[in-house]
Scaffold this motif. Sequence first.
Motif: not given
Length: 226
Positions: A64-77
Motif C-alpha cells: 500500500p502507498p505510504p501513509r501521509p504524515d499526520p497533519q498537526p492539529v491546529a490549536t487555538t492559543v
Amino acid sequence: MLALAVTGGAIAIAIGAHRPATAQSDAVTIYRCTDDQGRLTLRDTPCRSGQQQEAREMQRPQDPPPRPDPQPVATTVVAPPPAPTRFVVVTPPRPLYECVTPDGDVYTSDTDEGDPRWVPLWTIGYPVVVGERPGHRVGAPRPRPQGERPRAPDRWPHHGAVVYPGVGTWVRDVCHPLPQAEVCDRLREERAGIASRYNSALQSARRVINTERRRLDARLANDCGG
C-alpha cells in the motif's frame, strides 16, 4: 517461486524466487497444475512434465502507498489576560529640621519655621520711642495675656520709662535641615525613648504614647525603610 499444493481440501503455499522477467511486471502468471493423482498445485512457473496445466494472469500484490504524515492539529492559543495595572504611590521622605534657641537649646521640628518669640525692636537694632505711659501706676499688676499664643509683653523697662505696646516684632528660631540618614537616626532614638517610657506610664499616658508610636512607625516605614 510461488507454489500452492491442494491435498484433501488443504492448500500448501510454497514461496520461491521469482523470475527476473516477472519481477519487474505489475502482472503475474499463475499456473494451475494437476498431477496424475489429482493433486492441485499453484505455481508462478510452468507445470512439470506430465501435469495438467492451466495458466491465469493475476495482478501482482503491491504494498500500500505510504501513509501521509499526520497533519498537526491546529490549536487555538488563547492569550492570557493582561496583568492588572498596579499603581504604587511613593511618598517622599519628610524633612526634619534642627532648630536652635538664642539660649543655645536645640530641638527638632517638622518645618523650617522655628518657635516664634516676641522681641522688642531695640534688641534687633531699631530705635524706639520711650516715655511714661498715661495712667501708668507703679506697682500695678501686669495684665494677663489672652489665649495660648505668645503675645507682646505689656511693657519693657527702660530707665524708668516704658516702651509703648506694639514696639516689637515676632522672630523665629533659626532652623536647618538634617541629612536623611541623621533624620532616620533621630526617629529611631525617639522611638526607643517612647518604648522605654511605656511600662512606667499611667494608662491615660499610654494611649498618648501608642498614638505617638504609630506615627513614628509609619514614618520610619515610609522614610527609612522600616
